[in-house]
Enzyme design. Structure first.
Site, PDB file in Angstrom:
ATOM      1  N   HIS A 195       6.501 -26.761 -27.646  1.00 59.81           N
ATOM      2  CA  HIS A 195       5.599 -26.541 -28.709  1.00 59.81           C
ATOM      3  C   HIS A 195       5.699 -25.021 -29.365  1.00 59.81           C
ATOM      4  O   HIS A 195       6.012 -24.052 -28.627  1.00 59.81           O
ATOM      5  CB  HIS A 195       4.122 -26.616 -28.325  1.00 59.81           C
ATOM      6  N   ASP A 196       5.363 -25.015 -30.545  1.00 60.05           N
ATOM      7  CA  ASP A 196       5.422 -23.546 -31.190  1.00 60.05           C
ATOM      8  C   ASP A 196       6.697 -23.010 -31.233  1.00 60.05           C
ATOM      9  O   ASP A 196       6.763 -21.622 -31.557  1.00 60.05           O
ATOM     10  CB  ASP A 196       4.458 -22.553 -30.440  1.00 60.05           C
TER      11      ASP A 196
ATOM     12  N   GLY B 223       7.898 -23.463 -24.637  1.00 55.61           N
ATOM     13  CA  GLY B 223       7.046 -23.219 -25.984  1.00 55.61           C
ATOM     14  C   GLY B 223       7.605 -21.808 -26.172  1.00 55.61           C
ATOM     15  O   GLY B 223       7.770 -20.839 -25.726  1.00 55.61           O
TER      16      GLY B 223
END
Length: 265
Positions: free
Chosen positions: A121-122, A139
């Site tokens: 994520h991100d 992440g």
């Protein structure tokens, strides 16, 4: 002509471009956008608020856009943006963003994600990146253009890997990797420059020589801190584009740690 296999499920609301091919038993969620010429082979799942760029080819059992593997994720709307002309091979996983990371995971164009690689994520992945089999990004990782990650390598959360860098197989990256750097080891240590990659790009010899001199000044000297050495190299090599890329990367953010040839720096 768009070609959707009878066993595929395309939910209402999905936006499907021209010439898209969706193979057997694949599933496309209601908030997905597939640009022209995208190919989903069999058993592909694309869900969430995910957009896939033109002519990207996704292979069987890839899982794209499911909720992030982050216990802080509370169901907020977040996004996964994948660029054009990517190859996403079998069992690859890519997660959307989270509120704490800005809400977006982005992947550029012309990348290759080999079997079972993971984009957390991100993450922000540039163009022409290659993740070999089982390479993983935690992440909030930033990968610049033309980065290569070897098989079974892993990049820790919040780390940056600069343009043109190469990470050896089975290497754990805990700190930032300079542009054009080459890192290896159980815990990544800087082993020199990615000279093969630089030569393959056809860069002028004088630029490569200037970069090698800058590398020696940055990492073979013991005077001062890495940041102070980078400031000195930046002042001397302001007219050298490769050198400037490296020094800008080091000086861009304060309080960063970098992979170096020596564990103490």
């Amino acid at each position: 002509m768009t070609d959707i296999h009878p066993t595929a499920i395309v939910e209402d609301g999905a936006v499907i471009g021209e010439g898209v091919r969706i193979g057997p038993y694949s599933t496309v969620g209601p908030n997905v956008k597939l640009a022209d010429g995208v190919i989903l082979e069999s058993h592909v799942v694309v869900t969430g608020h995910t957009s896939v760029g033109a002519k990207t080819h996704i292979f069987p059992f890839a899982s794209i856009g499911h909720k992030p593997q982050d216990l802080k994720f509370a169901g907020e709307v977040s996004f996964l943006e994948i660029g054009a002309n990517n190859q996403i091979r079998e069992h690859v996983t890519m997660s959307p963003g989270t509120e704490g990371g800005g809400g977006y995971t982005r992947v550029g164009d012309n990348c290759l994600f080999m079997m079972s690689s993971h984009v957390g994520h991100d993450c922000q992945v540039g163009n022409h990146a290659i993740l070999a089999n089982n390479a993983t990004l935690a992440g909030h990782v930033e990968l610049d253009d033309f980065v290569i990650l070897g098989g079974l390598s892993a990049v820790r959360q919040w780390s940056r890997v600069g343009t043109g860098a190469i990470v050896g197989g089975m290497t754990g990256v805990e700190f930032d990797v300079i542009p054009y750097g080459s890192v290896i080891g159980d815990r990544a240590r800087l082993a020199g420059l990615n000279l093969v990659g630089l030569k393959r790009k056809g860069l002028p010899r004088e630029q490569i020589h200037a970069l090698r001199a800058a590398y020696r000044a940055l990492f073979e000297s013991t005077e001062g801190t890495l940041r102070s050495r980078a400031e000195a190299v930046a002042a001397e090599g302001a007219d050298q584009p490769l050198v400037k890329t490296v020094t800008d990367f080091i000086l861009e953010k304060e309080d960063r740690r970098f992979c170096t040839p020596r564990s103490e720096d």
